[in-house]
Scaffold this motif. Sequence first.
Motif, mmCIF file in Angstrom:
data_model
loop_
_atom_site.group_PDB
_atom_site.id
_atom_site.type_symbol
_atom_site.label_atom_id
_atom_site.label_comp_id
_atom_site.label_asym_id
_atom_site.label_seq_id
_atom_site.Cartn_x
_atom_site.Cartn_y
_atom_site.Cartn_z
ATOM 1 N N GLN A 164 2.735 7.405 -12.533
ATOM 2 C CA GLN A 164 2.420 6.681 -11.299
ATOM 3 C C GLN A 164 1.072 7.105 -10.738
ATOM 4 O O GLN A 164 0.293 6.279 -10.269
ATOM 5 C CB GLN A 164 3.511 6.928 -10.259
ATOM 6 N N ALA B 76 -5.803 -0.341 -1.868
ATOM 7 C CA ALA B 76 -5.200 -1.036 -3.014
ATOM 8 C C ALA B 76 -5.709 -2.470 -3.086
ATOM 9 O O ALA B 76 -5.615 -3.222 -2.109
ATOM 10 C CB ALA B 76 -3.679 -1.018 -2.880
ATOM 11 N N SER C 145 7.798 -1.605 -1.162
ATOM 12 C CA SER C 145 6.817 -1.882 -2.212
ATOM 13 C C SER C 145 7.382 -2.782 -3.300
ATOM 14 O O SER C 145 6.672 -3.634 -3.838
ATOM 15 C CB SER C 145 6.344 -0.571 -2.857
ATOM 16 N N SER D 174 3.386 0.252 -11.941
ATOM 17 C CA SER D 174 3.808 0.997 -10.757
ATOM 18 C C SER D 174 5.243 0.669 -10.366
ATOM 19 O O SER D 174 6.009 1.533 -9.943
ATOM 20 C CB SER D 174 2.862 0.679 -9.600
ATOM 21 N N THR E 68 0.805 -1.225 0.000
ATOM 22 C CA THR E 68 0.000 0.000 0.000
ATOM 23 C C THR E 68 0.834 1.270 0.000
ATOM 24 O O THR E 68 0.521 2.228 -0.710
ATOM 25 C CB THR E 68 -0.942 0.008 1.227
ATOM 26 N N GLY F 206 4.829 5.910 -4.811
ATOM 27 C CA GLY F 206 3.639 6.510 -5.401
ATOM 28 C C GLY F 206 2.754 7.122 -4.337
ATOM 29 O O GLY F 206 2.228 8.236 -4.483
ATOM 30 N N SER F 207 2.587 6.405 -3.227
ATOM 31 C CA SER F 207 1.810 6.920 -2.102
ATOM 32 C C SER F 207 2.475 8.151 -1.508
ATOM 33 O O SER F 207 1.821 9.154 -1.204
ATOM 34 C CB SER F 207 1.678 5.828 -1.031
ATOM 35 N N SER G 49 1.835 11.119 -3.801
ATOM 36 C CA SER G 49 0.477 11.655 -3.693
ATOM 37 C C SER G 49 0.291 12.454 -2.413
ATOM 38 O O SER G 49 -0.260 13.558 -2.423
ATOM 39 C CB SER G 49 -0.550 10.513 -3.735
ATOM 40 N N GLN H 48 -2.252 4.792 -10.126
ATOM 41 C CA GLN H 48 -3.027 4.714 -8.895
ATOM 42 C C GLN H 48 -4.505 4.976 -9.161
ATOM 43 O O GLN H 48 -5.382 4.336 -8.572
ATOM 44 C CB GLN H 48 -2.485 5.725 -7.873
ATOM 45 N N THR I 58 -4.174 4.309 -3.986
ATOM 46 C CA THR I 58 -2.935 3.919 -3.318
ATOM 47 C C THR I 58 -3.153 3.422 -1.893
ATOM 48 O O THR I 58 -2.303 2.755 -1.326
ATOM 49 C CB THR I 58 -1.929 5.100 -3.298
ATOM 50 N N THR I 59 -4.321 3.734 -1.291
ATOM 51 C CA THR I 59 -4.590 3.320 0.091
ATOM 52 C C THR I 59 -5.515 2.107 0.148
ATOM 53 O O THR I 59 -5.253 1.156 0.875
ATOM 54 C CB THR I 59 -5.215 4.488 0.891
#
Length: 423
Positions: free
Chosen positions: A360, A218, A308, A108, A30, A34-35, A38, A364, A215-216
Amino acid sequence: MATNGKSNFFTKIWLWMLSIGPGIFCIGYTIGTGSVTSMAKAGSQFGMQLLWVLVLSCLFAWVLMEAYGRYAVVTGQTSIYSFKTKLKGGKLISILVVGGIIIAQWNSLSGILGLSANAIYELAHLFFPALPSESYWAVLGIAIVLILIMYALLWVGKYSFFEKVLIVFVTLMGISFIISMFVVLPAPEEVISGLMPTVPEVAGGKLLVAAFVGTTMAAPTFVVRPLLMKGKGWTRENTKEQSNDALFSAMLMLVINVAIMAAATGALYAEGKSIEKVLDMVYTLEPVAGKFAVAVFMTGALSAGLSSIFPILMVAPLLIADYKDGELDTDSRRFRILTGVACLMGLTVPVLGANPIFAQILTQVAAVFVLPLVIACILYLVNQQALMGKHKAGYLLNIGLVAALFFACVISYTGCLALSELL
């Protein structure tokens, strides 16, 4: 004696973290670069305005982890295999879920590896200014070394070992981002105002909302969970442990993501500065927080990337094994070939020298479209008396799942609007 006391304390902490291993894997899937991108971008542009999206996403992530986890320990069965064998049109549904997740995760991976390699080079440049500000060959070399190390670790082929590696990365990530948040803590009233549901009426506002959820909440986080529990050997007797695991991992996801957003808000939003990529934090945070704080933040970003890469490399063989027979097999030839292919896919962005940030975020956003299907499937399965017995979903879990399904559909629609604005 004091040394033995400290040793026993850290041993207990380590054993406790091992007891929540599947949750650590969920965090690895998660929270990646990328997270981080964001959250940091949202914090720099909008302050804490999108905190409500993050809170809802983590709340529903907890509900889904509980549902998938409960199904796994009660029935002893995995997600994709259950979709295929217990749902009408199950083969098509399973193929759509597996294909959608693998494509999104491999796309990703390339961006994550590029960002992680750049993060290492930027950290080196920060402390050794004589180095060139950019170096294609150095970044590519770092990316190759990183992916080779990760692939070598996968050859060990034991779930318990993968779990221990991820614990190290996730612990580093969590500590780094929480320290960064306290260095540049935003005002409490700004945090509270972020809990009021609003969408920034600017270009890219809807895109970030959809990316937050993608992204959360996922899909791999939930779909792979039963397979990991099977690998850990959890059964019906571990119902309480799996519930604690789901709650802990959702809370940790919320804390880490809030810390990233708050650090960017405190350092940049008040100054009217914005970032287009996480590595911009090196230059924008340094005057505010100093080199040490920047190094701590970037260590967190790098740990996020590495935590990740590891599970993403495993996603294709895990899901395909799940589809075929519902068994976790990390020693097979298929596992090693598919993880090798994923490694090659991961090198795409570093080889091309491309900027992966925008791609990315789009990845997402794309991830939210498979989410309603994943929720609907588990909603049906956990309500089957023949499968679940006395552990069948009750009112609270059903309310949570229906609310999560509604939320996912709204966010999918928001993602469609965001993508249409780009065309």
